[in-house]
Design an enzyme around this catalytic site. Structure first.
Site, PDB file in Angstrom:
ATOM      1  N   GLY A 218       3.022   3.921   1.062  1.00  0.00           N
ATOM      2  CA  GLY A 218       2.989   5.387   1.339  1.00  0.00           C
ATOM      3  C   GLY A 218       1.821   5.914   0.658  1.00  0.00           C
ATOM      4  O   GLY A 218       1.604   7.155   0.491  1.00  0.00           O
TER       5      GLY A 218
ATOM      6  N   GLN B 220      -1.997   6.578   0.097  1.00  0.00           N
ATOM      7  CA  GLN B 220      -3.274   6.379   0.797  1.00  0.00           C
ATOM      8  C   GLN B 220      -4.331   5.762  -0.098  1.00  0.00           C
ATOM      9  O   GLN B 220      -5.355   5.432   0.357  1.00  0.00           O
ATOM     10  CB  GLN B 220      -3.308   7.609   1.435  1.00  0.00           C
TER      11      GLN B 220
ATOM     12  N   LYS C  57      -4.140   3.295  -2.312  1.00  0.00           N
ATOM     13  CA  LYS C  57      -4.021   1.979  -2.258  1.00  0.00           C
ATOM     14  C   LYS C  57      -4.650   1.626  -0.895  1.00  0.00           C
ATOM     15  O   LYS C  57      -5.313   0.530  -0.930  1.00  0.00           O
ATOM     16  CB  LYS C  57      -2.605   1.562  -2.322  1.00  0.00           C
TER      17      LYS C  57
ATOM     18  N   ASP D 164       2.688  -3.781  -5.370  1.00  0.00           N
ATOM     19  CA  ASP D 164       3.416  -2.974  -6.583  1.00  0.00           C
ATOM     20  C   ASP D 164       2.513  -3.036  -7.862  1.00  0.00           C
ATOM     21  O   ASP D 164       2.134  -4.001  -8.295  1.00  0.00           O
ATOM     22  CB  ASP D 164       4.566  -3.532  -6.673  1.00  0.00           C
ATOM     23  N   SER D 165       2.233  -1.793  -8.269  1.00  0.00           N
ATOM     24  CA  SER D 165       1.512  -1.734  -9.443  1.00  0.00           C
ATOM     25  C   SER D 165       1.810  -0.836 -10.421  1.00  0.00           C
ATOM     26  O   SER D 165       2.847  -0.246 -10.323  1.00  0.00           O
ATOM     27  CB  SER D 165       0.000  -1.638  -9.063  1.00  0.00           C
TER      28      SER D 165
ATOM     29  N   GLY E 171      -4.228   8.594  -9.751  1.00  0.00           N
ATOM     30  CA  GLY E 171      -3.291   8.185 -10.879  1.00  0.00           C
ATOM     31  C   GLY E 171      -3.586   8.125 -12.315  1.00  0.00           C
ATOM     32  O   GLY E 171      -4.141   9.290 -12.721  1.00  0.00           O
ATOM     33  N   TYR E 172      -3.514   7.155 -13.080  1.00  0.00           N
ATOM     34  CA  TYR E 172      -3.787   7.069 -14.572  1.00  0.00           C
ATOM     35  C   TYR E 172      -5.149   6.552 -14.790  1.00  0.00           C
ATOM     36  O   TYR E 172      -5.616   6.596 -15.636  1.00  0.00           O
ATOM     37  CB  TYR E 172      -2.949   5.998 -15.165  1.00  0.00           C
ATOM     38  N   ASP E 173      -6.101   6.449 -13.670  1.00  0.00           N
ATOM     39  CA  ASP E 173      -7.602   6.022 -14.038  1.00  0.00           C
ATOM     40  C   ASP E 173      -8.314   7.061 -14.975  1.00  0.00           C
ATOM     41  O   ASP E 173      -8.877   6.477 -15.593  1.00  0.00           O
ATOM     42  CB  ASP E 173      -8.276   6.283 -12.584  1.00  0.00           C
TER      43      ASP E 173
HETATM   44  P1  ITT Z   1       4.372   2.385  -2.581  1.00  0.00           P
HETATM   45  O1  ITT Z   1       5.281   2.027  -3.430  1.00  0.00           O
HETATM   46  O2  ITT Z   1       4.450   3.048  -1.393  1.00  0.00           O
HETATM   47  O3  ITT Z   1       3.163   1.403  -2.320  1.00  0.00           O
HETATM   48  P2  ITT Z   1       3.684   4.212  -5.133  1.00  0.00           P
HETATM   49  O4  ITT Z   1       2.380   4.880  -5.584  1.00  0.00           O
HETATM   50  O5  ITT Z   1       4.943   4.395  -5.500  1.00  0.00           O
HETATM   51  O6  ITT Z   1       3.381   3.635  -3.450  1.00  0.00           O
HETATM   52  P3  ITT Z   1       3.961   1.954  -7.146  1.00  0.00           P
HETATM   53  O7  ITT Z   1       5.385   1.906  -7.154  1.00  0.00           O
HETATM   54  O8  ITT Z   1       3.410   0.507  -6.934  1.00  0.00           O
HETATM   55  O9  ITT Z   1       3.341   2.896  -5.792  1.00  0.00           O
HETATM   56  O10 ITT Z   1       3.348   2.662  -8.100  1.00  0.00           O
HETATM   57  C1  ITT Z   1       2.154   2.552  -8.614  1.00  0.00           C
HETATM   58  C2  ITT Z   1       1.781   3.567  -9.444  1.00  0.00           C
HETATM   59  O11 ITT Z   1       0.962   2.960 -10.397  1.00  0.00           O
HETATM   60  C3  ITT Z   1       0.722   4.712  -8.818  1.00  0.00           C
HETATM   61  O12 ITT Z   1       1.462   5.625  -8.097  1.00  0.00           O
HETATM   62  C4  ITT Z   1      -0.063   4.995  -9.850  1.00  0.00           C
HETATM   63  O13 ITT Z   1       0.449   5.844 -10.902  1.00  0.00           O
HETATM   64  C5  ITT Z   1      -0.357   3.709 -10.976  1.00  0.00           C
HETATM   65  N1  ITT Z   1      -1.367   2.830 -10.359  1.00  0.00           N
HETATM   66  C6  ITT Z   1      -1.578   1.756  -9.856  1.00  0.00           C
HETATM   67  N2  ITT Z   1      -2.547   1.222  -9.520  1.00  0.00           N
HETATM   68  C7  ITT Z   1      -3.763   2.269  -9.987  1.00  0.00           C
HETATM   69  C8  ITT Z   1      -4.860   2.426 -10.133  1.00  0.00           C
HETATM   70  O14 ITT Z   1      -5.753   1.613  -9.743  1.00  0.00           O
HETATM   71  N3  ITT Z   1      -5.374   3.636 -10.877  1.00  0.00           N
HETATM   72  C9  ITT Z   1      -4.399   4.426 -11.203  1.00  0.00           C
HETATM   73  N4  ITT Z   1      -3.204   4.344 -11.292  1.00  0.00           N
HETATM   74  C10 ITT Z   1      -2.890   3.189 -10.681  1.00  0.00           C
END
Ligand code: ITT
Length: 202
Positions: A8, A10, A12, A69-70, A158-160
């Site tokens: 969900g 966008q 990513k 998942d990240s 996000g945290y970038d």
């Molecule tokens: P989906 O589960 O629907 O894919 P989500 O945003 O909830 O969306 P995650 O549970 O994988 O996804 O959480 C990943 C979070 O980690 C994301 O919301 C960011 O806060 C952080 N994150 C991951 N990759 C990042 C990036 O490239 N740059 C900055 N923050 C990142």
């Protein structure tokens, strides 16, 4: 070849689309595919959660599905927020607030103890064939850096803005999208996904 992306988020989808430009692979987001699903990410690792997301949407659509998942692991916080990165301080809290809170927590932590990494697990789930569900493939990419002293940069998400990349002497939010994609956890995981897809020869 078209892949449904089980996310969900966008941001990513945008990054993965940028990286797949010029290849034969295209991404359909859940939004584009008209899929609405509230997936219970109850795993304790990035890999487990990526598999849960990919297989849930594969079972719902019968299509090939990619999930990401990240999260950010901070040494001075014992690896937190980790798999809880999007839920840290509450899912609806904006990232300026989350990033400021992390900087405040690390305000007395010296440079050598500010290590952090972004981790991305990608899962590729395949359609059921002859009543058998093929094994889901999982890949991991890691992006090493440090927690900055100040918020900087407008790119990324996000945290970038607090993720300092020593080789570039800037945060990942100050890097161009191309440069971030070349070095990032997501970029490294996606390269392995693309190699696996090419092996499939479908
Ligand atoms: P989906 O589960 O629907 O894919 P989500 O945003 O909830 O969306 P995650 O549970 O994988 O996804 O959480 C990943 C979070 O980690 C994301 O919301 C960011 O806060 C952080 N994150 C991951 N990759 C990042 C990036 O490239 N740059 C900055 N923050 C990142």
């Amino acid at each position: 070849m078209q892949l449904i992306m089980a996310t969900g988020n966008q941001n990513k989808v945008r990054e993965i689309r940028e990286m797949l430009e010029g290849t034969s692979f295209t991404i359909l987001s859940m939004k584009d595919a008209g899929i609405e699903a509230d997936i219970d990410e109850n795993g304790t690792t990035f890999e487990e959660n990526a598999v849960i997301k990919a297989e849930t949407i594969r079972d719902l659509t019968g299509q090939m599905v990619l999930a990401d998942d990240s999260g950010l692991m901070i040494d001075a916080m014992d690896g937190a927020p980790g798999v809880y990165s999007s839920r840290f301080m509450g899912e609806d809290t904006d990232y300026t607030t989350k990033n400021r809170a992390i900087l405040e927590r690390l305000k007395d932590v010296p440079e050598e103890k500010r290590g952090a990494r972004f981790v991305c697990a990608m899962a590729l789930a395949f359609p059921e064939k002859d009543g058998v569900k093929p094994e889901t493939q999982v890949f991991r990419g890691v992006f090493e850096g440090r927690i900055a002293y100040e918020i900087a940069g407008e790119n990324g998400f996000g945290y970038d803005p607090i993720f300092y990349v020593p080789e570039e002497k800037m945060t990942s939010a100050e890097m161009s999208p191309e440069a971030k994609n070349r070095m990032s956890h997501r970029g490294k995981a996606l390269q392995q996904v693309v190699a696996a897809l090419k092996e499939l020869k479908i």
